[in-house]
Design a protein around this motif. Structure first.
Motif, PDB file in Angstrom:
ATOM      1  N   VAL A 266       0.951  -1.254  -0.079  1.00  0.00           N
ATOM      2  CA  VAL A 266       0.087   0.135  -0.218  1.00  0.00           C
ATOM      3  C   VAL A 266       0.808   1.158  -0.073  1.00  0.00           C
ATOM      4  CG1 VAL A 266      -1.952   1.517   1.204  1.00  0.00           C
ATOM      5  CG2 VAL A 266      -1.663  -1.157   1.115  1.00  0.00           C
TER       6      VAL A 266
ATOM      7  N   ASN B 282      -7.849  -1.827  -0.205  1.00  0.00           N
ATOM      8  CA  ASN B 282      -7.156  -3.095  -0.534  1.00  0.00           C
ATOM      9  C   ASN B 282      -7.798  -4.492   0.416  1.00  0.00           C
ATOM     10  OD1 ASN B 282      -4.420  -4.374   1.561  1.00  0.00           O
ATOM     11  ND2 ASN B 282      -4.365  -4.610  -0.892  1.00  0.00           N
TER      12      ASN B 282
ATOM     13  N   VAL C 217      -4.594  -2.337  -5.048  1.00  0.00           N
ATOM     14  CA  VAL C 217      -4.783  -1.167  -4.262  1.00  0.00           C
ATOM     15  C   VAL C 217      -5.591  -0.103  -5.241  1.00  0.00           C
ATOM     16  CG1 VAL C 217      -3.614   0.737  -2.993  1.00  0.00           C
ATOM     17  CG2 VAL C 217      -2.722  -1.387  -2.865  1.00  0.00           C
TER      18      VAL C 217
END
Length: 268
Positions: free
Chosen positions: A103, A153, A160
């Motif tokens: 992320v 996510n 993502v």
């Protein structure tokens, strides 16, 4: 042009101001923008809402303003759209190192667009997952700047998307919170989702945020807290008397290390 695209185009055009703004309209727009971005890293002891400050301490919440402007149109899959928020949980879990690795790059890429947070010096201080959405908080202490991002996510995947962010703070060094208190930091209100952070005192074990009808347990670690929730942080179109900006719908409870609970705690 298909029907959906046509409807979207019509909706977007309806947001245009149109024509040349008068001086009065320009001033009103400037005042509105100032209220939106006026987020204090350490609010007045008797208020939990952002207040106006001198230009030196004026916070810089750029993308949050854009998100507020476009959130009138809710598109499937966007922040506040789709079914992802149905998985939101009031109690968070921290991201694993593997999840952070997935992320962090798109999050940092969006924060870089704000051009106000020094990502070369900023530290990742807190992460949290609530269902299918995760939040990351980056900080510099001098200047006192916070950059937070919210991203979709699904657990166990590398996908993502729906990455949005807010940046806020001031030119001076960060203020520390008293041992049994906290400071209110940046509040990014995207209308469909909000995120906030601040400093927590050494005797503070937990921070609970009440936003509307939601109870949100913040992530707390190493003297900082962060939390996000699906919904606004301010009442739309409701300014406080005296031009104090939008009226907040957030309040705080603190749990201390000795078990004491301070209800409706006020920021330092």
């Amino acid at each position: 042009m298909n029907t959906r695209t046509s409807r979207l185009d019509t909706a977007l055009r309806s947001l245009d101001a149109g024509g040349t703004l008068t001086k009065e309209q320009q001033q009103r727009a400037a005042d509105t923008l100032e209220r939106i971005v006026a987020v204090t890293p350490a609010a007045h002891p008797h208020a939990v809402a952002p207040t106006r400050r001198s230009p030196r301490r004026l916070p810089l919440v750029l993308t949050a303003v854009v998100a507020l402007a476009v959130a009138v149109i809710v598109l499937p899959g966007g922040v506040g759209g789709g079914q992802a928020y149905a998985s939101w949980t009031p109690v968070p879990t921290a991201l694993t190192p593997a999840e952070v690795e997935i992320v962090a790059p798109p999050c940092r890429a969006r924060l870089r667009e704000g051009r106000r947070l020094d990502l070369g010096r900023a530290r990742l201080v807190l992460t949290e997952r609530r269902g299918e959405y995760v939040a990351l908080l980056y900080r510099t202490d001098d200047p006192d700047m916070s950059g937070s991002c919210l991203a979709h996510n699904r657990p166990g995947t590398d996908d993502v998307d729906d990455v949005t962010f807010g940046i806020g703070g001031g030119a001076g060094p960060a203020r520390s919170a008293p041992a049994r208190g906290f400071t209110q930091g940046t509040i990014s209100d995207f209308r469909d989702a909000s995120i906030t952070d601040g400093a927590a005192g050494t005797d503070v074990a937990g921070v609970i945020i009440h936003a509307g009808g939601l109870t949100v347990h913040a992530s707390v670690s190493n003297g900082r807290y962060v939390a996000w929730w699906p919904g606004p942080a301010f009442e739309p179109g409701q300014d406080r008397p005296g031009g104090g900006g939008p009226r907040p719908i957030v309040s705080y409870d603190l749990t201390l290390t000795d078990g004491t609970v301070i209800h409706d705690a006020q920021p330092s």
